[in-house]
Design a protein around this motif. Sequence first.
Motif, PDB file in Angstrom:
ATOM      1  N   ARG A 152      40.366  45.703  40.479  1.00 57.72           N
ATOM      2  CA  ARG A 152      39.610  44.944  41.473  1.00 57.72           C
ATOM      3  C   ARG A 152      39.179  43.590  40.920  1.00 57.72           C
ATOM      4  NH1 ARG A 152      35.869  50.090  43.342  1.00 57.72           N
ATOM      5  NH2 ARG A 152      37.473  51.125  44.626  1.00 57.72           N
ATOM      6  N   GLU A 153      38.859  43.541  39.618  1.00 54.26           N
ATOM      7  CA  GLU A 153      38.500  42.259  38.993  1.00 54.26           C
ATOM      8  C   GLU A 153      39.682  41.291  39.035  1.00 54.26           C
ATOM      9  OE1 GLU A 153      36.688  42.469  35.163  1.00 54.26           O
ATOM     10  OE2 GLU A 153      35.594  44.297  35.635  1.00 54.26           O
ATOM     11  N   ILE A 154      40.875  41.810  38.767  1.00 52.79           N
ATOM     12  CA  ILE A 154      42.067  40.957  38.809  1.00 52.79           C
ATOM     13  C   ILE A 154      42.314  40.471  40.230  1.00 52.79           C
ATOM     14  CG2 ILE A 154      44.567  40.916  38.474  1.00 52.79           C
ATOM     15  CD1 ILE A 154      44.198  42.877  36.179  1.00 52.79           C
ATOM     16  N   GLU A 155      42.146  41.362  41.193  1.00 50.39           N
ATOM     17  CA  GLU A 155      42.342  40.974  42.594  1.00 50.39           C
ATOM     18  C   GLU A 155      41.331  39.901  43.005  1.00 50.39           C
ATOM     19  OE1 GLU A 155      44.106  45.246  44.247  1.00 50.39           O
ATOM     20  OE2 GLU A 155      41.988  44.718  44.525  1.00 50.39           O
ATOM     21  N   GLN A 156      40.085  40.039  42.573  1.00 56.62           N
ATOM     22  CA  GLN A 156      39.061  39.033  42.882  1.00 56.62           C
ATOM     23  C   GLN A 156      39.379  37.710  42.185  1.00 56.62           C
ATOM     24  OE1 GLN A 156      35.403  40.906  41.729  1.00 56.62           O
ATOM     25  NE2 GLN A 156      35.422  42.364  43.437  1.00 56.62           N
ATOM     26  N   LEU A 157      39.880  37.801  40.957  1.00 60.13           N
ATOM     27  CA  LEU A 157      40.264  36.592  40.230  1.00 60.13           C
ATOM     28  C   LEU A 157      41.375  35.852  40.961  1.00 60.13           C
ATOM     29  CD1 LEU A 157      40.166  34.771  37.689  1.00 60.13           C
ATOM     30  CD2 LEU A 157      41.738  36.391  36.599  1.00 60.13           C
ATOM     31  N   CYS A 158      42.372  36.585  41.431  1.00 59.91           N
ATOM     32  CA  CYS A 158      43.482  35.967  42.159  1.00 59.91           C
ATOM     33  C   CYS A 158      42.993  35.347  43.468  1.00 59.91           C
ATOM     34  CB  CYS A 158      44.568  37.000  42.435  1.00 59.91           C
ATOM     35  SG  CYS A 158      45.418  37.599  40.956  1.00 59.91           S
ATOM     36  N   ALA A 159      42.106  36.067  44.172  1.00 63.86           N
ATOM     37  CA  ALA A 159      41.598  35.549  45.441  1.00 63.86           C
ATOM     38  C   ALA A 159      40.778  34.284  45.213  1.00 63.86           C
ATOM     39  CB  ALA A 159      40.754  36.614  46.137  1.00 63.86           C
ATOM     40  N   GLY A 160      39.978  34.273  44.157  1.00 62.70           N
ATOM     41  CA  GLY A 160      39.152  33.097  43.881  1.00 62.70           C
ATOM     42  C   GLY A 160      39.967  31.879  43.505  1.00 62.70           C
ATOM     43  N   ARG A 161      41.090  32.087  42.854  1.00 59.87           N
ATOM     44  CA  ARG A 161      41.952  30.973  42.438  1.00 59.87           C
ATOM     45  C   ARG A 161      43.088  30.728  43.419  1.00 59.87           C
ATOM     46  NH1 ARG A 161      41.510  29.054  37.250  1.00 59.87           N
ATOM     47  NH2 ARG A 161      39.980  30.115  35.922  1.00 59.87           N
ATOM     48  N   GLN A 162      43.129  31.483  44.506  1.00 64.02           N
ATOM     49  CA  GLN A 162      44.165  31.357  45.524  1.00 64.02           C
ATOM     50  C   GLN A 162      45.563  31.541  44.923  1.00 64.02           C
ATOM     51  OE1 GLN A 162      43.403  27.569  47.437  1.00 64.02           O
ATOM     52  NE2 GLN A 162      41.784  28.439  48.720  1.00 64.02           N
ATOM     53  N   VAL A 163      45.667  32.562  44.100  1.00 61.62           N
ATOM     54  CA  VAL A 163      46.942  32.921  43.483  1.00 61.62           C
ATOM     55  C   VAL A 163      47.507  34.134  44.208  1.00 61.62           C
ATOM     56  CG1 VAL A 163      48.068  33.727  41.369  1.00 61.62           C
ATOM     57  CG2 VAL A 163      46.240  32.016  41.246  1.00 61.62           C
ATOM     58  N   PRO A 164      48.739  34.078  44.698  1.00 64.34           N
ATOM     59  CA  PRO A 164      49.309  35.223  45.430  1.00 64.34           C
ATOM     60  C   PRO A 164      49.385  36.472  44.557  1.00 64.34           C
ATOM     61  CG  PRO A 164      50.646  33.246  45.745  1.00 64.34           C
ATOM     62  CD  PRO A 164      49.656  32.921  44.670  1.00 64.34           C
ATOM     63  N   LEU A 165      49.010  37.601  45.127  1.00 58.54           N
ATOM     64  CA  LEU A 165      49.149  38.893  44.462  1.00 58.54           C
ATOM     65  C   LEU A 165      50.373  39.587  45.058  1.00 58.54           C
ATOM     66  CD1 LEU A 165      47.975  40.964  42.484  1.00 58.54           C
ATOM     67  CD2 LEU A 165      46.640  41.897  44.389  1.00 58.54           C
ATOM     68  N   LEU A 166      51.414  39.725  44.250  1.00 59.98           N
ATOM     69  CA  LEU A 166      52.681  40.263  44.741  1.00 59.98           C
ATOM     70  C   LEU A 166      52.636  41.767  44.961  1.00 59.98           C
ATOM     71  CD1 LEU A 166      55.162  38.229  42.504  1.00 59.98           C
ATOM     72  CD2 LEU A 166      54.577  37.813  44.895  1.00 59.98           C
ATOM     73  N   GLY A 167      51.792  42.459  44.223  1.00 60.70           N
ATOM     74  CA  GLY A 167      51.723  43.900  44.397  1.00 60.70           C
ATOM     75  C   GLY A 167      51.155  44.583  43.178  1.00 60.70           C
ATOM     76  N   ARG A 168      51.077  45.913  43.271  1.00 68.28           N
ATOM     77  CA  ARG A 168      50.545  46.737  42.204  1.00 68.28           C
ATOM     78  C   ARG A 168      51.561  47.826  41.862  1.00 68.28           C
ATOM     79  NH1 ARG A 168      44.677  48.381  44.500  1.00 68.28           N
ATOM     80  NH2 ARG A 168      46.067  49.436  45.984  1.00 68.28           N
ATOM     81  N   ILE A 169      51.806  48.005  40.579  1.00 64.90           N
ATOM     82  CA  ILE A 169      52.736  49.026  40.106  1.00 64.90           C
ATOM     83  C   ILE A 169      51.928  50.113  39.406  1.00 64.90           C
ATOM     84  CG2 ILE A 169      54.724  49.493  38.627  1.00 64.90           C
ATOM     85  CD1 ILE A 169      55.515  46.570  38.911  1.00 64.90           C
ATOM     86  N   PRO A 170      52.067  51.373  39.810  1.00 64.20           N
ATOM     87  CA  PRO A 170      51.253  52.436  39.207  1.00 64.20           C
ATOM     88  C   PRO A 170      51.766  52.840  37.826  1.00 64.20           C
ATOM     89  CG  PRO A 170      52.758  53.367  40.802  1.00 64.20           C
ATOM     90  CD  PRO A 170      52.948  51.873  40.886  1.00 64.20           C
ATOM     91  N   PHE A 171      50.895  53.498  37.092  1.00 64.71           N
ATOM     92  CA  PHE A 171      51.325  54.112  35.831  1.00 64.71           C
ATOM     93  C   PHE A 171      52.313  55.225  36.150  1.00 64.71           C
ATOM     94  CE2 PHE A 171      51.007  57.444  32.657  1.00 64.71           C
ATOM     95  CZ  PHE A 171      51.226  56.732  31.483  1.00 64.71           C
ATOM     96  N   ASP A 172      53.423  55.243  35.414  1.00 67.79           N
ATOM     97  CA  ASP A 172      54.491  56.197  35.719  1.00 67.79           C
ATOM     98  C   ASP A 172      55.179  56.573  34.411  1.00 67.79           C
ATOM     99  OD1 ASP A 172      56.565  57.697  36.698  1.00 67.79           O
ATOM    100  OD2 ASP A 172      57.230  56.231  38.177  1.00 67.79           O
ATOM    101  N   SER A 173      55.101  57.847  34.044  1.00 71.56           N
ATOM    102  CA  SER A 173      55.720  58.291  32.786  1.00 71.56           C
ATOM    103  C   SER A 173      57.240  58.187  32.832  1.00 71.56           C
ATOM    104  CB  SER A 173      55.307  59.744  32.493  1.00 71.56           C
ATOM    105  OG  SER A 173      55.692  60.603  33.558  1.00 71.56           O
ATOM    106  N   THR A 174      57.805  58.075  34.037  1.00 73.28           N
ATOM    107  CA  THR A 174      59.253  57.896  34.151  1.00 73.28           C
ATOM    108  C   THR A 174      59.709  56.616  33.469  1.00 73.28           C
ATOM    109  OG1 THR A 174      59.203  59.040  36.280  1.00 73.28           O
ATOM    110  CG2 THR A 174      61.177  57.770  35.775  1.00 73.28           C
TER     111      THR A 174
END
Length: 301
Positions: free
Chosen positions: A228-250
């Motif tokens: 959430r901190e990263i998302e807020q940082l991106c929103a504050g700087r108007q940097v596009p957030l392309l997506g989130r990749i989950p932790f995956d042991s694969t």
Amino acid sequence: MREIVVLSGKGGTGKTSFSAALANLAEGKVLADADVDAANLHLVLRPRVSEAYPFYGLPVAYIDRDRCGQCGQCADFCRFQAIVDFSVRQEKCEGCGVCAYICPGGAIERRPRQVGEVYISTTVAGPMVHAALVAGAENSGKLVAEVRRRARAVARAENLSLIITDGPPGIGCPVLSCLPDCDLAVLVAEPSAAGVHDLQRLLQVLQHFRVPAAVVINKWDIAVQRTREIEQLCAGRQVPLLGRIPFDSTVFRCLQQGQCYLAASDAPASRATRQVWQELQQLLEHGRAVNENAAELAQTM
């Protein structure tokens, strides 16, 4: 020709794994591994070297024994203790040139030293330009620039429209060498205290050099509050957030086998990365449309 540079504020965020995934998703591209200090993109893409070129770093001192008067002044003035028994230990020489300047007999000169090689290879994902440094050699950013230069030459020769560059971590000289003529920097961030801090520093560098940036959060579910901190940082700087990749042991199992994790098409990380790629394509097309509109407007003024 457009270039995407994949960066990260710190090491270990999954930058190279994500770069390998982009390499398998994109078409008509050249791959460049600019993380020459710790190159490992080749471990996943398994390139077959077709061309190799020597790379010469900064010049180092060389003593001509026939002209040397063995006065010892060069050793006295060397701040790096690189001169022993009237010969230069090249691994310690910084190439400053003080010894050549004070030598009364003019027996010392600086000569280029080969510190690595640049390779042009073929992979299952397309042509690839990468490099290897001699053990202990320093990367000043010059080698990064050479890798990018040859990648552009390959793209022009093979009429390819996209370059995907796996850049180095951090904000140092090698990173700065990745920024000129870059169309978009894709930042792979991890949800940790260091990840948030270093992402902020990298965004400041990109803003200073006016390089467009977009962010991908890798392993986002291991620390939701940091995400959430990263998302807020991106929103504050108007940097596009392309997506989130989950932790995956694969991902780790595929890497142990020397494969890109997209090979496991049903894995959560694989599905999320494909969605990120779709967002990235839309962002690139939008940027292209903006540039075309700007060019058209300039012609009418």
